[in-house]
Design an enzyme around this catalytic site. Structure first.
Site: not given
Lengths: 532, 532
Positions: A185, A267, A304, A395
């Site tokens: 995708k 993740e 990340c 986050e």
């Protein structure tokens, strides 16, 4: 520049032009890019799935060296796209050109690493227990096992790595290496970049004689296309890098809304705590402040592994360090972020965190959201307040970090104990520090996939020993890594063959060990053949 | 006989006597056994969890050789229980004495196998990539990774293996070997057997200096106690062998009803298809019929690897084979089943399957459910009817099998394609058969964890190459095995240490390789130290 057609890649064909279109938005230009990308139709999605399902038995049965040739051809084709690719990715991602060419090289090397893993061949974990026909009370059969691929994998491109975690990124490379066809995708932020890379993969598949369906790349609205893929019976695993919300939505669907649950390697979310210990701060505080400021603002904090949490004892040295860090961060100019959504979410999250009880805002810079630019932020809170308010663990995706001031060792340990799972944890300490803070270090280690000594968490090496993963919610499956050679292990399962006739054994399990791989033979590692 | 106290084992203590009691029912005696077993209280369950959580950092940090001593001591203590153990298990499970002493030996050997795996040490998959300080454009850090245990594991004892898949069975042995404390839910069918074995483990833990909480065994009602364990934050993984319903209930809880989802290794449901190919049937039909009848009725069919499906071409040879199989099964006397519930469910499932459209009942034996005895059953259906009715794939837990008659190769392939995931698949064929039926063989292989040539699926070897696992719904995680050395890999995750000071490296990752284990060093398998 290479012409963009704005169409999905379906096996060896391109999709048709569709009414529904997507446009990539350039945060650099501050406007949508002119190229229209057709949203893949239901029929096209199904066609990609059908092709993948049909390709699987052929693709998975190919010798590893053939799949290595395919990966190497992809790497070559991507390199051959040259500056066109970098320019388009720059327009679509807002990332600077040097970063993008570095990321491109890393992506090419990643494909080559998996090709090398295939050529070496031992990754299938061949295990042979030979027959013991005379054993009492019962004979033992001949038992041989190895890893085999799961089937077609759906991969979701990430916003923040248009190359390394996108169309031909780690998930795609690992899945293809294992023998699993990939349905990708595309990320709506970099549809043109995707088209260029998808074309490179398609061309490589044709040139190296791969079965059609080994790879397709679909354009579409994230949630709709994602759910359609995640629910489809042909999809046997999912690779994803992105937000907690989107990752968990895929995880829930894959666990609950299918006749057969499948593994999801998402993740999602990590704030990458950094522990700064007193002796080292005294010795190197200023240098560490500069290094950390660089890491917090690297790529406008859109990694990340961005260090989002800094743990310190509350003392004078720490105060000096915070002053130095604040100054270093203030000196970093605001920079263009990846896309509109990420930029808006950054300022929103910063504001939200700043308004939480006990949080002190150390840097007040103007909001440059209208220009899609992120400016560095530093916030501070006491450990006790941090522990009480789990929302402080959410986050803030961007160049921000939160300093946790700990009254003493036990406050630091309590803060660490309260932490959710993380991709990384960093420890800055002298030998003396590390000895003194051993219990805290053990706590940090129990929460992370990678523990870093005296360095920042940004920078993820693509190698054999890397773990880019970690306990939930850093990922949905802390038993895996999405970077490095062992990322291939996510898309396989073991199969045992009992008393299989020699003529039917796959090469990895044949007596003569034609691949010359490391195997476990009757419990011992060896490349030797079983004794006759 | 050793006195049974009827109390849970909580760390190094026994639980208190509680109002709520459980009694084991003996299908041999046809009545409940006199001993009362107290249901663990909420406080006791919490105490076991607290102890496990506290034991984890200590237990997981022990050298592998220390945990090996613990496992060996358990094995010795179980062997020392002698006939008392076998007699009690016989009363509680209805299983014959020779089977039970065989299973006890297997369980003891299983513990020793994991001890050997720990002493050998390579199971931690140590990987070292040494620093490249001069690399351009960026240096590489020193990166080292290995597997570390997840934390306390909840293990659910199985009804059908009072030793090998229960208190000190494969899940417990594997979890303890990996460094994870175990909280065991005793099976309500064999509470006395559990108490004896749990005592053996407790004694071994004390004698070998393990931390308290490394093991507890709790009595309780299945669903209530199971859910309490599965929801608890201290539990980091689940091992389970049992019904589809109970396994999926744990899986749903572990995926959805916790702040942090955890892995569930549930082995649930498999009908273990056996493909009988024409040439081999012509040559050995009668012998195969006898062998298969023995496998179907072994242990009154109460094995997860019981052959519940037999695929044949519809021809004269097959007809003769079915006649021979029917005769062989009819000759097997009914035998005592494990417990009341299993026996009742067996007759119910048999009746339900017999009433499905197109199903022909080949053996009509009287229902001996009142005596808790299971009699052999054989049913038959055409492939077309089988494919249309997925309920024909539901496991009949007991000595029953369903013959699928296939008009031709393509009907056989269609039946195989419609199959759910299985623990095993068996193929009986000459070399010529196997060549002719290659596509069917590939289909069967794609559905199973173990593919067996010319033999029955019952009999699961405890060795390195075993895969006792398989695609859903055989298990909730087809990437794992619950039997054999690699069962240890279910309870671990990788951790990477970056630039870790030499003095802090665990033994497995130290330069000098003090454990002398096989490691991957800069991509190559070796026991050597890194070059200086």
């Amino acid at each position: 520049m290479q012409m963009l057609r704005g169409l999905s890649v379906i096996g060896f064909e391109t999709g048709a032009e569709q009414q529904e279109k997507l446009f990539a938005f350039s945060t650099i230009l501050g406007k949508p890019l002119p190229e229209a990308f057709s949203v893949a139709s239901k029929e096209e999605i199904n066609q990609a799935l059908l092709l993948a399902e049909a390709a699987f038995p052929v693709f998975s049965a190919l010798p590893g060296t053939r799949r290595a040739e395919f990966l190497e051809a992809i790497a070559e084709n991507i390199a051959a796209l040259g500056d066109d690719l970098i320019q388009r990715a720059h327009l679509e991602s807002g990332l600077p050109l040097p970063r993008l060419s570095g990321e491109r090289d890393r992506t090419v090397n990643q494909l080559k690493l998996f090709a090398a893993v295939l050529r070496e061949g031992s990754w299938v974990e061949a295990v042979i227990d030979t027959a013991l026909p005379d054993r009492q009370p019962l004979p033992r059969a001949d038992l041989r096992k190895m890893l085999v691929p799961l089937g077609p994998v759906a991969v979701f491109a990430a916003s923040n790595f248009p190359f390394a975690f996108s169309t031909a990124g780690g998930d795609t490379a690992a899945a293809l290496a294992s023998g699993c066809p990939v349905i990708l995708k595309a990320h709506s932020s970099h549809l043109g970049t995707n088209e260029l890379i998808a074309g490179a993969i398609q061309k490589a598949a044709i040139a190296t004689g791969m079965p059609e369906g080994v790879f397709s790349a679909l354009n579409g609205e994230g949630a709709a296309l994602g759910q359609q893929l995640a629910r489809h019976a042909s999809i046997k695993a999912i690779g994803f890098t992105g937000s907690y919300r989107a990752g968990m939505s895929l995880f829930r669907t894959a666990s609950n809304d299918r006749a057969t649950p499948i593994p999801v390697y998402a993740e999602m979310s990590s704030i990458n705590p950094v522990m700064l210990l007193p002796e080292t701060l005294k010795q190197n505080g200023t240098a560490i402040a500069k290094q950390l400021a660089g890491s917090i603002t690297l790529g406008v904090g859109q990694f990340c592994t961005n260090p989002g949490l800094i743990l310190l004892l509350k003392d004078e040295t720490s105060q000096q360090f915070i002053t130095a860090l604040t100054a270093a961060l203030e000196a970093v100019p605001p920079a263009t972020m990846l896309n509109k959504g990420i930029c808006a979410a950054y300022y929103q999250a910063k504001k939200k965190t700043g308004s939480i009880a006990g949080v002190k805002i150390l840097i007040e810079k103007p909001d440059e959201g209208d220009a899609f630019k992120g400016s560095a932020a530093l916030l501070q809170v006491d450990a006790a307040d941090f522990i009480k308010q789990p929302e402080l663990q959410e986050e803030i995706f961007g160049p921000a970090s939160l300093v946790i001031l700990c009254d003493d060792h036990s406050a630091m340990e309590a803060a660490l104990a309260s932490l959710h799972g993380q991709l990384t944890g960093s420890l800055y300490g002298t030998d003396g520090d590390l000895q003194e803070f051993a219990p805290a270090m053990a706590l940090l280690s129990s929460k992370v996939g990678r523990l870093i000594y005296n360095n920042v968490p940004t920078g993820v090496e693509v190698c054999h020993a890397m773990v880019h993963g970690g306990p939930f919610p850093a990922t949905t499956d802390g038993r895996s890594t999405s970077v490095g050679a062992d990322a291939i292990k996510r898309f396989v399962r073991p199969v045992c063959l009992q008393d299989c006739p020699a003529t039917l054994l796959p090469a990895a399990l044949q007596d003569s060990n034609p691949l010359n791989i490391m195997r476990k033979l009757n419990g011992q590692y060896t490349r030797e053949s079983p004794a006759k």
